[in-house]
Design an enzyme around this catalytic site. Structure first.
Site, PDB file in Angstrom:
ATOM      1  N   ASP A  29      -9.690  -5.406  -4.935  1.00 41.75           N
ATOM      2  CA  ASP A  29      -9.226  -4.233  -4.192  1.00 41.75           C
ATOM      3  C   ASP A  29      -9.905  -2.989  -4.753  1.00 41.75           C
ATOM      4  O   ASP A  29      -9.881  -2.752  -5.975  1.00 41.75           O
ATOM      5  CB  ASP A  29      -7.704  -4.112  -4.335  1.00 41.75           C
ATOM      6  CG  ASP A  29      -7.089  -3.117  -3.365  1.00 41.75           C
ATOM      7  OD1 ASP A  29      -7.693  -2.045  -3.146  1.00 41.75           O
ATOM      8  OD2 ASP A  29      -5.996  -3.400  -2.854  1.00 41.75           O
ATOM      9  N   HIS A  31      -7.786  -5.532  -0.372  1.00 42.77           N
ATOM     10  CA  HIS A  31      -6.625  -4.718  -0.013  1.00 42.77           C
ATOM     11  C   HIS A  31      -5.961  -5.287   1.232  1.00 42.77           C
ATOM     12  O   HIS A  31      -6.157  -4.810   2.349  1.00 42.77           O
ATOM     13  CB  HIS A  31      -7.055  -3.266   0.223  1.00 42.77           C
ATOM     14  CG  HIS A  31      -5.891  -2.320   0.304  1.00 42.77           C
ATOM     15  ND1 HIS A  31      -5.138  -1.978  -0.799  1.00 42.77           N
ATOM     16  CD2 HIS A  31      -5.346  -1.644   1.344  1.00 42.77           C
ATOM     17  CE1 HIS A  31      -4.189  -1.131  -0.442  1.00 42.77           C
ATOM     18  NE2 HIS A  31      -4.289  -0.922   0.866  1.00 42.77           N
ATOM     19  N   SER A  61       0.831  -1.200   0.000  1.00 47.02           N
ATOM     20  CA  SER A  61       0.000   0.000   0.000  1.00 47.02           C
ATOM     21  C   SER A  61       0.874   1.263   0.000  1.00 47.02           C
ATOM     22  O   SER A  61       1.615   1.493  -0.959  1.00 47.02           O
ATOM     23  CB  SER A  61      -0.968  -0.041   1.197  1.00 47.02           C
ATOM     24  OG  SER A  61      -1.983   0.906   1.073  1.00 47.02           O
TER      25      SER A  61
END
Length: 256
Positions: free
Chosen positions: A201, A229, A118
């Site tokens: 995601d 995610h 991320s």
């Protein structure tokens, strides 16, 4: 209890090292737990986890599983409530924490790659690009990373010096969420990267934008998996990633 038959822990200090960068609102230790399957299937590497310099609220999905693992940290601003900071100070803080983690690690092997999830994935490409552009413009760089692994890394890359400052990059002290650049980026990373995209995601379109705008198509490997995610855990999802890391590392001359 008879411990005479207990296996001796493997000495990982001489192994090639991969710097691991957590997502926003996490910690190095939480990322280590999230990445436990990656660690298991990368036995020939030493994975070293760094803490982000700034405190913040827990990121998405961290509570309730890891709610007792705070205080939580971030590398960059993404919300308006995150305190303002000038670009130079932001760069200094990020690099201080990364360099501290590297210096305090007991390993002796070379630093061969960066792996991030991320926000940490955004940072991965940004640091690799900084290495690339410094070598191009100044003939030297303080790092010699061979590859990067982006787990759910979203657009754009972050500028860590004047060499990468433009309308195509977000400043280190700026709020990265909501950044919009639709043109052809003058900043294209050619250091090989592996991009892991979860097909469920919510930020998948931004991960694909990061891939398309800021990375040379000749040096990327894309792995898609049926996930949201998060960091993949199941063997069927993790093995394609770790197999690709081994393949790429060997292609780049890493002895594994």
């Amino acid at each position: 209890m008879d411990t005479s038959r207990a296996p001796t822990p493997r000495d990982t200090t001489p192994l090639p090292r991969i710097l691991c960068l957590h997502g926003g609102g996490v910690t190095a230790e939480v990322f280590r737990m999230q990445a436990r399957s990656l660690i298991k299937f990368l036995p020939d590497f030493r994975l070293v986890f760094a803490d982000g310099p700034f405190y913040c609220n827990p990121g998405p999905g961290i509570v309730p599983v890891y709610e007792d693992c705070g205080p939580f940290r971030r590398w960059l601003r993404w919300l308006p409530e995150h305190p303002a900071i000038d670009d130079e100070s932001a760069v200094e803080e990020v690099m201080y924490n990364i360099n501290t983690a590297k210096e305090e690690d007991e390993g002796t092997g070379p630093w061969v790659g960066i792996l991030g999830f991320s926000q940490g994935a955004k940072l991965t490409s940004s640091l690799l690009y900084e290495q690339q552009v410094r070598l191009e413009k100044e003939g030297k760089s303080g790092t010699e990373y061979k590859f990067g692994v982006l787990l759910a890394g979203r657009s754009p890359i972050v500028s860590f010096s004047d060499l990468s400052r433009s309308s195509a990059t977000v400043a280190a002290g700026a709020i990265s969420e909501g950044f919009l650049f639709e043109g052809v980026s003058p900043h294209v990373l050619r250091i090989p990267t592996i991009h892991v995209h979860g097909l469920n995601d919510a930020g998948l379109h931004l991960h694909r934008k990061m891939l398309g705008q800021y990375h040379d198509p000749e040096t990327v490997t894309v792995i898609e998996w049926d996930g949201t995610h998060r960091v993949p855990i199941k063997k069927m999802d993790v093995e394609p990633i770790t197999d690709a890391i081994y393949k790429l590392a060997r292609e780049q001359g890493v002895d594994v």
